[in-house]
Design an enzyme around this catalytic site. Structure first.
Site, PDB file in Angstrom:
ATOM      1  N   ARG A 120       1.774   8.806  -5.091  1.00 32.01           N
ATOM      2  CA  ARG A 120       1.738   8.036  -3.839  1.00 32.01           C
ATOM      3  C   ARG A 120       2.803   8.461  -2.836  1.00 32.01           C
ATOM      4  NH1 ARG A 120       3.873   1.802  -4.722  1.00 32.01           N
ATOM      5  NH2 ARG A 120       5.537   2.223  -6.199  1.00 32.01           N
ATOM      6  N   HIS A 130      -4.763   1.303  -5.264  1.00 26.12           N
ATOM      7  CA  HIS A 130      -4.029   0.030  -5.140  1.00 26.12           C
ATOM      8  C   HIS A 130      -4.311  -0.579  -3.764  1.00 26.12           C
ATOM      9  CE1 HIS A 130      -0.672  -2.705  -4.940  1.00 26.12           C
ATOM     10  NE2 HIS A 130      -0.062  -2.223  -6.006  1.00 26.12           N
ATOM     11  N   GLU A 154      -7.468  -3.972  -7.134  1.00 23.62           N
ATOM     12  CA  GLU A 154      -7.241  -2.550  -7.412  1.00 23.62           C
ATOM     13  C   GLU A 154      -8.214  -2.062  -8.479  1.00 23.62           C
ATOM     14  OE1 GLU A 154      -3.000  -2.211  -8.313  1.00 23.62           O
ATOM     15  OE2 GLU A 154      -2.711  -4.113  -7.290  1.00 23.62           O
TER      16      GLU A 154
HETATM   17  C1  BG6 Z   1       0.737  -4.251  -8.454  1.00 24.20           C
HETATM   18  C2  BG6 Z   1       1.442  -4.678  -9.702  1.00 24.20           C
HETATM   19  O1  BG6 Z   1      -0.298  -3.369  -8.783  1.00 24.20           O
HETATM   20  O2  BG6 Z   1       1.651  -3.578  -7.577  1.00 24.20           O
HETATM   21  C3  BG6 Z   1       2.592  -5.573  -9.323  1.00 24.20           C
HETATM   22  O3  BG6 Z   1       0.528  -5.319 -10.579  1.00 24.20           O
HETATM   23  C4  BG6 Z   1       3.518  -4.883  -8.341  1.00 24.20           C
HETATM   24  O4  BG6 Z   1       3.297  -5.948 -10.496  1.00 24.20           O
HETATM   25  C5  BG6 Z   1       2.707  -4.406  -7.147  1.00 24.20           C
HETATM   26  O5  BG6 Z   1       4.522  -5.761  -7.905  1.00 24.20           O
HETATM   27  C6  BG6 Z   1       3.511  -3.655  -6.083  1.00 24.20           C
HETATM   28  O6  BG6 Z   1       4.163  -2.582  -6.635  1.00 24.20           O
HETATM   29  P1  BG6 Z   1       5.162  -1.683  -5.754  1.00 24.20           P
HETATM   30  O7  BG6 Z   1       5.747  -0.680  -6.695  1.00 24.20           O
HETATM   31  O8  BG6 Z   1       4.331  -1.045  -4.676  1.00 24.20           O
HETATM   32  O9  BG6 Z   1       6.169  -2.642  -5.160  1.00 24.20           O
END
Ligand code: BG6
Length: 296
Positions: free
Chosen positions: A98, A167, A270
């Site tokens: 990412r 995501h 997601e």
């Molecule tokens: C989600 C997770 O997919 O992503 C969460 O299940 C997490 O636990 C969220 O907080 C955001 O992640 P990041 O690394 O982008 O802050």
């Protein structure tokens, strides 16, 4: 960062151009069907707005393109692991794809009026994070629907195991008014309570921080949003897990990058392979995870 000159060959007049913002190259799509932005850093969709519709993808009002940092919102590509690394606490959360620089490998204005864009990330097997030669490709098709196909080809001589997710942050009217169908009766791991695997009977509704990984859930999900008078349909293939996440104001305050009330306007559904659904890719074989997003 790829040079803007190198990107010229992929420009599609009146459909696709490229801009450089703070050291990050962004593909800008503008057709009769939709507007969209896709960052070559991370291969991250930043926006998708079908003509005449409200934005479907949510992006934090505070997000700015920044070298080495995924923007809060859009469609980050989590790969080759989802969440924290299983064994290495100092490895980046949700993998490295990412924030990696992806190369543009093709663009096309298709007969149906949609635009396709192909990005590629080559892992040479020499990384401490990922010691396997791998060709990762993400192909987008942007039109009245948004299609994303993430494929992982194992170029090494050993099998490897990945977990992954598209995501996606969807834009909604109000987290307290929407519901999600398609996951009734499906087992999930609850990352907030860390409770035993559970299921629920009806549609999902939201009244507190929610962070669940539904396993063995290949079916289509729908976000029902009466406030925006629409349904977002999430069809997928090659994805056996579904992550449903909203940080609520409690976690949003700690995160600090969602903007005022941003948590209320976003919902992540997601399409993933995680927990019980991690994927083994044999040498010289590929695995693909695809989604199609549309409005009803
Ligand atoms: C989600 C997770 O997919 O992503 C969460 O299940 C997490 O636990 C969220 O907080 C955001 O992640 P990041 O690394 O982008 O802050």
């Amino acid at each position: 960062m790829p040079s803007m000159q190198a990107m010229q060959q992929y420009v599609l007049p009146n459909a696709l151009s490229f801009a450089e913002v703070d050291g990050v190259v962004i593909a800008q799509i503008n057709t009769e069907q939709a507007q969209a932005e896709i960052s070559l850093q991370g291969g991250q969709v930043l926006s998708w707005i079908p003509k005449g519709a409200e934005p479907v993808i949510w992006m934090s009002e505070e997000a700015q393109p920044t070298v080495g940092k995924a923007m809060r919102g859009g469609v980050p590509v989590c790969w080759p692991w989802f969440g924290p690394h299983e064994r290495k606490a100092d490895f980046p959360a949700h993998g490295f794809a990412r924030v990696a620089d992806w190369a543009c490998k093709g663009s096309q204005l298709l007969d149906d009026g949609s635009v396709s864009l192909l990005l590629e990330l080559v892992c040479d097997g020499g990384s401490k994070w990922w010691p396997y030669a791998t060709l990762l490709q993400v192909e987008f098709r942007i039109g009245t629907k948004l299609e994303i196909n993430l494929s992982s080809r194992n170029l090494s001589d050993r099998a490897f195991v990945i977990s992954e997710a598209l995501h996606t942050y969807f834009q909604i009217s109000d987290i307290e008014q929407v519901s999600v169908s398609g996951l009734e009766g499906v087992s999930y791991h609850d990352k907030v309570t860390e409770a035993e695997v559970q299921t629920h009977a009806g549609e999902i509704r939201f009244a507190s921080e929610t962070d669940r990984v539904y396993v063995n859930s290949p079916a289509t999900c729908v976000i029902h949003d009466p406030g925006l008078k629409r349904k977002i349909v999430i069809e997928k293939s090659g994805s056996d897990s579904t992550v449903v996440w909203n940080p609520w104001f409690t976690k949003a305050e700690r995160m600090g990058d969602l903007g005022a009330e941003g948590w209320r306007k976003m919902l992540c559904v997601e399409s993933a392979n995680a927990f019980d659904n991690v994927v083994t890719v044999q040498p010289q074989q590929s695995h693909s995870l695809s989604v199609v997003y549309s409005l009803l």
